[in-house]
Each structure stands twice: as C-alpha cells, then as structure tokens.
Design a protein around this motif. Structure first.
Motif, PDB file in Angstrom:
ATOM      1  N   GLY A  68       0.700  -1.239   0.065  1.00  0.00           N
ATOM      2  CA  GLY A  68       0.072  -0.125  -0.090  1.00  0.00           C
ATOM      3  C   GLY A  68       0.790   1.057  -0.067  1.00  0.00           C
ATOM      4  O   GLY A  68       0.447   2.389   0.005  1.00  0.00           O
ATOM      5  N   PRO A  98      -5.737  -0.295  -4.908  1.00  0.00           N
ATOM      6  CA  PRO A  98      -7.188   0.061  -5.175  1.00  0.00           C
ATOM      7  C   PRO A  98      -7.262   0.607  -6.425  1.00  0.00           C
ATOM      8  O   PRO A  98      -6.527   1.340  -6.983  1.00  0.00           O
ATOM      9  N   LEU A  99      -8.491   0.177  -7.016  1.00  0.00           N
ATOM     10  CA  LEU A  99      -8.686   0.648  -8.390  1.00  0.00           C
ATOM     11  C   LEU A  99      -8.600   2.150  -8.461  1.00  0.00           C
ATOM     12  O   LEU A  99      -8.268   2.448  -9.853  1.00  0.00           O
ATOM     13  N   GLU A 100      -9.198   2.573  -7.382  1.00  0.00           N
ATOM     14  CA  GLU A 100      -9.247   4.272  -7.499  1.00  0.00           C
ATOM     15  C   GLU A 100      -7.723   4.755  -7.482  1.00  0.00           C
ATOM     16  O   GLU A 100      -7.819   6.059  -8.134  1.00  0.00           O
ATOM     17  N   ASP A 101      -6.839   4.044  -7.364  1.00  0.00           N
ATOM     18  CA  ASP A 101      -5.566   5.083  -7.368  1.00  0.00           C
ATOM     19  C   ASP A 101      -4.832   4.711  -8.630  1.00  0.00           C
ATOM     20  O   ASP A 101      -3.717   5.253  -9.184  1.00  0.00           O
ATOM     21  N   GLU A 115      -2.124  -6.024 -12.278  1.00  0.00           N
ATOM     22  CA  GLU A 115      -2.523  -6.441 -10.946  1.00  0.00           C
ATOM     23  C   GLU A 115      -2.367  -8.067 -11.012  1.00  0.00           C
ATOM     24  O   GLU A 115      -1.871  -8.603 -11.860  1.00  0.00           O
TER      25      GLU A 115
END
Length: 141
Positions: A68, A98-101, A115
């Motif tokens: 992370g 995280p997909l939003e990152d 991924e």
C-alpha cells in the motif's frame, strides 16, 4: 549495421514489503523474454531505486508493491527521475492497488499497472511492444 541493444529492466521492491516472490517470477520472465534484468531485492528506498536505475542505464523500472506504500513510493520515484534528468526511464508497477489509485498513478507518469493474475506473457508482450531502448547502439562490421 545498426542493432538496438536489449532492453535493460530494473525490478525493485520499494518500502518495507518483503514479499518478493512475484517480483522474482516477473524478473525471470523478463530474462526469459530476452531482456537484461537487474533485481535490486527487497526494502529499497526510492532514492536507491533511482540511483541503481541511472547507474545501470536501464530503459524500464518495474516496481512490485503489496504494502500500500505506492501512494508515496511511486510519486517519489517519478520525482527523483525528473530531478536527475532521467525521466526517459519508463516505470511500470505490479502488485495490489486500489482501483481508484490506478488513474492517479498513470497521471504521474507510471506507464502501466499490472494487477495480481496478470499473465507473464501479457506483461512481457506489453513491454516488448511499448518500451524502446533509450539509446541505440551502432555496431560497425
């Protein structure tokens, strides 16, 4: 006769993440695909990664991260490449994000994110099709 040299790839594990099996598997896939590979090992700082990339004259940095810490490490690596006039070294990432990152990472210059579950052949083909050596070597015969 002009021959471009093989792609040189630095594979690195930034931060405190000590799980490097995936990085080792990808590094071996890069080697098996005909690329020159330098693996720095675990627990590398952004400064160590960029320094090694410049010293080894690599075309691509492949970062593997599961902890992370990508929100710090990736932007810092991109910043250090700019500061060292080495922004022509491409950077990709692999691991858990995280997909939003992902859009933000691409905005700062990360070329691609792979991924978990990405096929090794897809990764090596993407590199082959997307990354060129920074300098062509001319050989006279």
């Amino acid at each position: 006769m002009e021959n471009a040299r093989k792609l040189r790839i630095l594979v690195a594990k930034p931060g405190l993440d000590g799980h490097d099996r995936g990085a080792r598997v990808v590094a071996r896939a890069f080697r098996d695909a005909g690329f020159e590979v330098i693996y720095t090992g675990c627990h590398q700082t952004p400064e160590q990664i960029v320094s090694a990339a410049i010293q080894e004259d690599v075309d691509l940095i492949g970062l593997s991260i599961l902890s992370g810490a990508h929100t710090y490490s990736f932007p810092r690596i991109m910043e250090l490449l700019r500061e060292n006039d080495a922004e022509d070294i491409a950077v990709i990432g692999g691991g858990i994000f995280p997909l939003e990152d992902i859009p933000r990472l691409k905005e700062i210059g990360i070329k691609e994110i792979f991924e978990p579950g990405a096929k090794l052949q897809d990764i090596t083909e993407w590199v082959s099709n997307s990354i060129r050596p920074r300098r062509a070597v001319v050989l006279n015969r």
